[in-house]
Write an enzyme that holds these catalytic residues in place. Structure first.
Site, short mmCIF file in Angstrom:
data_model
loop_
_atom_site.label_atom_id
_atom_site.label_comp_id
_atom_site.label_asym_id
_atom_site.label_seq_id
_atom_site.Cartn_x
_atom_site.Cartn_y
_atom_site.Cartn_z
N LYS A 174 0.83 -1.34 -0.05
CA LYS A 174 0.00 0.08 -0.10
C LYS A 174 0.90 1.21 0.05
O LYS A 174 0.22 2.36 -0.24
CB LYS A 174 -0.94 -0.06 1.03
CG LYS A 174 -2.05 -0.94 1.16
CD LYS A 174 -3.06 -0.86 2.18
CE LYS A 174 -4.03 -1.84 2.30
NZ LYS A 174 -3.73 -3.24 2.70
N HIS B 120 -4.40 2.70 -0.90
CA HIS B 120 -5.21 1.57 -0.29
C HIS B 120 -6.46 1.49 -1.38
O HIS B 120 -7.26 2.37 -1.28
CB HIS B 120 -5.55 2.25 1.13
CG HIS B 120 -6.61 1.22 1.75
ND1 HIS B 120 -6.89 -0.11 1.21
CD2 HIS B 120 -6.89 1.19 2.97
CE1 HIS B 120 -7.62 -0.96 2.16
NE2 HIS B 120 -7.57 -0.18 3.33
N PHE C 177 -13.06 -1.85 8.06
CA PHE C 177 -14.15 -1.14 8.87
C PHE C 177 -15.10 -2.02 9.37
O PHE C 177 -15.68 -2.62 8.42
CB PHE C 177 -14.65 0.03 8.13
CG PHE C 177 -13.93 1.27 8.12
CD1 PHE C 177 -12.62 1.28 8.67
CD2 PHE C 177 -14.27 2.49 7.52
CE1 PHE C 177 -11.72 2.60 8.54
CE2 PHE C 177 -13.49 3.63 7.32
CZ PHE C 177 -12.02 3.50 7.82
#
Length: 419
Positions: A337, A342, A405
């Site tokens: 990354k 990302h 998340f």
């Protein structure tokens, strides 16, 4: 029952580092950053004005021009990466059993660009509301595997996985499990995302999740450095052809490596932050190792989630140290990354591709942008983070972490194919 073995027989990619898997890999090894000032729209109103965008992508190379307008950009990326992977696999589509070929893609958000454009039009024409006929099918995340199956006539398992930034690792895990259970011979699997848009950038800016290093965008993604200040948004897609071993051998396919394990877990802690002690990360790696019937010392390379966020990098480093013990100082760790940015829902697929190539070529791509003295006291730098320069070593097996998340964790493992 005896589980079937699963191998990788094709790769495709559209990323901020290149329009093919090989170009992307070459630039990873060279330590190239895909970050620059955003070109797709005027981002000067935001605290962050840069991202890792895909450059010079022409969807008509891979998709009929009439069909392009029916697809959001994320779906175009998915179609292109799948086409490349299928071509790379050298499958004869006239002779394979298409009822036994599936498509599973990870998509974290989906057609955010389409949503924005439709709502902008609606706002301007509120008195006579009108929405485009392709609004819904362009927006929904599952349309990517749907469109791929329609193009090629693949009738096997077909769906999308959504688990934020773990989405495409979840897709690979599902594909792996379905093949080894005998539910399919081949699954076209990967991930796609394209949310470098006003709402995408604006949403992450409001969360203070992205870097604001606007004067040096190429140096903004700096995992495990003390000066890291957030991730850099990326976009693109990557696709792997996962295939049952005997099916691959019967058609004389080239085999990149073998996929041997997958783990899934939840932090059950916070909607956006990882567990500070890395408990979910440690569990998911442990589950993947158990699934692969491997020990920590069997892993030579970890492609970490490593987003360049203040909390996330620390928790992942702790999890690796806790699980791998002394071997944590002998394996290689890197975050690609730092170069691709990302890719959100597509992150797991592009990072899995990096693991496949590392195993195939015995070389580990670097974590770029680390400077001497830029060290976080909460990170153990005796671990080999492969800073700034690719490193040659025998890579018997590689492990890839992705965390999303909501506390979603997914981990996949690839190793050398030994016949």
């Amino acid at each position: 029952m005896e589980l079937k073995r699963v191998v990788v027989t094709g790769l495709g990619a559209v990323t901020p580092l290149g329009l093919t898997a090989e170009e992307t890999w070459k630039n990873m090894l060279a330590g190239v950053s895909g970050a620059d000032t955003i070109k797709q729209f005027d981002a000067s109103r935001y605290k962050t004005t840069f991202a890792c965008e895909v450059k010079d992508f022409d969807p008509s190379v891979w998709i009929d021009r009439k069909e392009v307008r029916k697809m959001d950009k994320f779906c175009q990326f998915a179609m292109a990466s799948a086409a490349m992977a299928i071509e790379d696999s050298a499958m004869n589509l006239d002779t394979v059993d298409k009822d036994r070929i599936g498509v599973i893609f990870g998509v974290g958000i989906g057609g955010l660009r389409t949503m924005q454009e439709e709502l902008e039009y609606y706002t301007e024409h509120r008195d006579t509301p009108k929405f485009g006929p392709f609004f819904i099918p362009k927006m929904i995340g599952d349309i990517a595997p749907g469109q791929i199956s329609i193009k090629y006539g693949f009738h096997g398992p077909n769906y999308a996985t959504t688990s934020a930034c773990a989405s495409s690792s979840n897709a690979l895990a599902d594909a792996f499990n379905l093949i080894r259970l005998g539910k399919a011979n081949v699954i076209v699997s990967g991930g796609a995302e394209a949310v470098i848009t006003d709402p995408g950038l604006g949403g992450f800016c409001s969360m203070h999740a992205v870097s604001t290093r606007n004067d040096e965008p190429q140096k903004a993604s700096r995992p495990f450095s003390a000066s890291r200040d957030g991730f850099v948004m990326g976009e693109g897609a990557s696709c792997l052809i996962l295939e049952e071993l005997e099916h691959a051998k019967a058609r004389g396919a080239k085999i990149y490596c073998e996929m041997v394990g997958a783990g899934l877990s939840a932090d059950a802690y916070h909607i956006t932050a990882s567990h500070p002690e890395g408990l979910g990360a440690k569990l998911v790696m442990s589950e993947a190792l158990k699934d692969a019937e491997m020990k920590p010392e069997d892993i030579d390379y970890i492609n970490v989630h490593g987003t360049s966020t203040p909390v996330g990098d620390i928790s992942e480093a702790k999890a690796i140290k806790d699980l791998f013990g002394e071997w944590a100082y002998k394996l290689n760790i890197s975050s690609t990354k730092s170069m691709t940015g990302h890719l959100l829902g597509a992150a797991g697929a592009i990072e899995a591709m990096a693991c496949v190539k590392a195993v195939q070529e015995d070389i580990v791509p670097p974590t770029i942008n680390h400077e001497d003295g830029d060290e976080d006291p909460e990170i153990d730098y005796k671990m080999n983070f492969t800073f700034n320069k690719a490193q040659k070593r025998t890579v018997r097996a590689a492990l890839s972490n992705t965390f999303g998340f909501g506390g979603h964790n997914a981990c996949v493992i690839f190793k050398k194919y030994a016949g």
